[in-house]
Design a protein around this motif. Structure first.
Motif, PDB file in Angstrom:
ATOM      1  N   SER A  25      37.897   2.901  21.893  1.00 33.46           N
ATOM      2  CA  SER A  25      36.704   2.080  21.714  1.00 33.46           C
ATOM      3  C   SER A  25      36.603   1.713  20.247  1.00 33.46           C
ATOM      4  O   SER A  25      37.239   2.327  19.393  1.00 33.46           O
ATOM      5  CB  SER A  25      35.444   2.816  22.163  1.00 33.46           C
ATOM      6  N   GLY A  26      35.842   0.674  19.970  1.00 30.72           N
ATOM      7  CA  GLY A  26      35.638   0.258  18.596  1.00 30.72           C
ATOM      8  C   GLY A  26      36.686  -0.711  18.081  1.00 30.72           C
ATOM      9  O   GLY A  26      36.486  -1.341  17.048  1.00 30.72           O
ATOM     10  N   HIS A  27      37.809  -0.811  18.775  1.00 25.82           N
ATOM     11  CA  HIS A  27      38.880  -1.696  18.349  1.00 25.82           C
ATOM     12  C   HIS A  27      39.879  -1.809  19.488  1.00 25.82           C
ATOM     13  O   HIS A  27      40.074  -0.858  20.247  1.00 25.82           O
ATOM     14  CB  HIS A  27      39.574  -1.131  17.103  1.00 25.82           C
ATOM     15  N   THR A  28      40.520  -2.943  19.591  1.00 33.42           N
ATOM     16  CA  THR A  28      41.550  -3.084  20.603  1.00 33.42           C
ATOM     17  C   THR A  28      42.774  -2.250  20.239  1.00 33.42           C
ATOM     18  O   THR A  28      43.126  -2.098  19.065  1.00 33.42           O
ATOM     19  CB  THR A  28      41.964  -4.563  20.755  1.00 33.42           C
ATOM     20  N   LEU A  29      43.424  -1.717  21.274  1.00 27.14           N
ATOM     21  CA  LEU A  29      44.599  -0.870  21.069  1.00 27.14           C
ATOM     22  C   LEU A  29      45.893  -1.651  20.950  1.00 27.14           C
ATOM     23  O   LEU A  29      46.932  -1.066  20.628  1.00 27.14           O
ATOM     24  CB  LEU A  29      44.746   0.107  22.236  1.00 27.14           C
ATOM     25  N   GLU A  30      45.844  -2.941  21.182  1.00 28.91           N
ATOM     26  CA  GLU A  30      47.098  -3.667  21.385  1.00 28.91           C
ATOM     27  C   GLU A  30      48.017  -3.679  20.167  1.00 28.91           C
ATOM     28  O   GLU A  30      49.214  -3.895  20.313  1.00 28.91           O
ATOM     29  CB  GLU A  30      46.809  -5.099  21.839  1.00 28.91           C
ATOM     30  N   HIS A  31      47.481  -3.423  18.985  1.00 28.16           N
ATOM     31  CA  HIS A  31      48.323  -3.405  17.784  1.00 28.16           C
ATOM     32  C   HIS A  31      48.643  -1.991  17.319  1.00 28.16           C
ATOM     33  O   HIS A  31      49.222  -1.814  16.253  1.00 28.16           O
ATOM     34  CB  HIS A  31      47.645  -4.175  16.660  1.00 28.16           C
ATOM     35  N   TYR A  32      48.255  -1.007  18.108  1.00 27.80           N
ATOM     36  CA  TYR A  32      48.484   0.379  17.742  1.00 27.80           C
ATOM     37  C   TYR A  32      49.569   1.000  18.620  1.00 27.80           C
ATOM     38  O   TYR A  32      49.572   0.839  19.837  1.00 27.80           O
ATOM     39  CB  TYR A  32      47.219   1.213  17.920  1.00 27.80           C
ATOM     40  N   ALA A  33      50.460   1.723  17.974  1.00 25.90           N
ATOM     41  CA  ALA A  33      51.338   2.619  18.709  1.00 25.90           C
ATOM     42  C   ALA A  33      50.583   3.933  18.934  1.00 25.90           C
ATOM     43  O   ALA A  33      49.760   4.335  18.099  1.00 25.90           O
ATOM     44  CB  ALA A  33      52.619   2.864  17.934  1.00 25.90           C
ATOM     45  N   SER A  52      55.200   2.414  21.951  1.00 30.04           N
ATOM     46  CA  SER A  52      54.978   1.370  20.968  1.00 30.04           C
ATOM     47  C   SER A  52      53.791   0.500  21.367  1.00 30.04           C
ATOM     48  O   SER A  52      53.309   0.573  22.505  1.00 30.04           O
ATOM     49  CB  SER A  52      56.236   0.515  20.828  1.00 30.04           C
ATOM     50  N   SER A  53      53.339  -0.327  20.449  1.00 29.11           N
ATOM     51  CA  SER A  53      52.172  -1.159  20.719  1.00 29.11           C
ATOM     52  C   SER A  53      52.410  -2.117  21.885  1.00 29.11           C
ATOM     53  O   SER A  53      51.497  -2.401  22.660  1.00 29.11           O
ATOM     54  CB  SER A  53      51.778  -1.943  19.466  1.00 29.11           C
ATOM     55  N   LYS A  76      42.963  -2.521  29.547  1.00 32.35           N
ATOM     56  CA  LYS A  76      41.953  -1.473  29.725  1.00 32.35           C
ATOM     57  C   LYS A  76      41.789  -0.639  28.465  1.00 32.35           C
ATOM     58  O   LYS A  76      41.032   0.337  28.472  1.00 32.35           O
ATOM     59  CB  LYS A  76      42.326  -0.572  30.899  1.00 32.35           C
ATOM     60  N   ASN A  77      42.546  -0.990  27.426  1.00 31.90           N
ATOM     61  CA  ASN A  77      42.452  -0.249  26.165  1.00 31.90           C
ATOM     62  C   ASN A  77      42.725   1.238  26.357  1.00 31.90           C
ATOM     63  O   ASN A  77      42.062   2.094  25.749  1.00 31.90           O
ATOM     64  CB  ASN A  77      41.069  -0.450  25.518  1.00 31.90           C
ATOM     65  N   THR A  78      43.702   1.540  27.183  1.00 27.64           N
ATOM     66  CA  THR A  78      43.954   2.925  27.577  1.00 27.64           C
ATOM     67  C   THR A  78      45.454   3.210  27.615  1.00 27.64           C
ATOM     68  O   THR A  78      46.244   2.347  28.020  1.00 27.64           O
ATOM     69  CB  THR A  78      43.339   3.224  28.950  1.00 27.64           C
ATOM     70  N   VAL A  79      45.800   4.406  27.181  1.00 23.93           N
ATOM     71  CA  VAL A  79      47.162   4.915  27.297  1.00 23.93           C
ATOM     72  C   VAL A  79      47.131   6.135  28.208  1.00 23.93           C
ATOM     73  O   VAL A  79      46.185   6.926  28.155  1.00 23.93           O
ATOM     74  CB  VAL A  79      47.726   5.269  25.911  1.00 23.93           C
ATOM     75  N   TYR A  80      48.175   6.279  28.999  1.00 23.01           N
ATOM     76  CA  TYR A  80      48.245   7.361  29.977  1.00 23.01           C
ATOM     77  C   TYR A  80      49.445   8.265  29.707  1.00 23.01           C
ATOM     78  O   TYR A  80      50.471   7.829  29.193  1.00 23.01           O
ATOM     79  CB  TYR A  80      48.366   6.785  31.390  1.00 23.01           C
ATOM     80  N   GLY A 102      53.195   0.605  14.066  1.00 22.87           N
ATOM     81  CA  GLY A 102      54.177   1.508  14.660  1.00 22.87           C
ATOM     82  C   GLY A 102      54.707   2.461  13.623  1.00 22.87           C
ATOM     83  O   GLY A 102      54.242   2.491  12.476  1.00 22.87           O
ATOM     84  N   THR A 103      55.686   3.246  14.009  1.00 23.20           N
ATOM     85  CA  THR A 103      56.310   4.204  13.105  1.00 23.20           C
ATOM     86  C   THR A 103      57.682   4.561  13.624  1.00 23.20           C
ATOM     87  O   THR A 103      57.932   4.572  14.825  1.00 23.20           O
ATOM     88  CB  THR A 103      55.460   5.480  12.965  1.00 23.20           C
ATOM     89  N   THR A 104      58.587   4.839  12.696  1.00 22.85           N
ATOM     90  CA  THR A 104      59.915   5.308  13.087  1.00 22.85           C
ATOM     91  C   THR A 104      59.940   6.835  13.194  1.00 22.85           C
ATOM     92  O   THR A 104      60.921   7.393  13.664  1.00 22.85           O
ATOM     93  CB  THR A 104      60.972   4.852  12.069  1.00 22.85           C
TER      94      THR A 104
END
Length: 125
Positions: A25-33, A52-53, A76-80, A102-104
């Protein structure tokens, strides 16, 4: 500010399954890994899985390979984290964490900027 909330933990018998969710919540997850970590009593925090994102790239720690599956639904802004064939040694508090872009070094908890509060998973008969 991105906030993460884990859910889906609980008590399960050995060999059973659970699905953990990491809702943002508070931000979209689409740019986050997103990474999943766990901490068992008396042990150090352990990297479990990473996505990855875009969802194209995934990684797993050796103890969970072939048993856990990570996925994400950006709509859904959710990771499982689908956990199967659970073992007593999987007992831990499970945390999800986010890193912009992202990150290596997905296994390094220092790479992540945002953390959830954790959800307890107990595997016991």
């Amino acid at each position: 500010q991105l906030q993460l909330v884990e859910s889906g933990g609980g008590l399960v018998q050995p060999g059973g399954s659970l699905r953990l969710s990491c809702a943002a919540s508070g931000h979209t997850l689409e740019h986050y890994a997103i990474g999943w970590f766990r901490r068992a009593p008396g042990k150090e925090r352990e990297a479990v899985s990473f996505i990855s994102s875009s969802g194209v790239s995934t990684n797993y720690g050796d103890p969970v390979k072939g048993r856990f599956t990570i996925s994400r639904d950006n709509a859904k802004n959710t990771v499982y984290l689908q956990m199967s064939s659970l073992k007593p040694e999987d007992t831990a508090v499970y945390f999800c964490a986010a890193v912009w872009g992202g990150t290596t070094m997905w296994f390094n908890s220092d790479e992540y900027d945002h953390w959830g509060q954790g959800t307890q998973v107990t595997v016991s008969s």
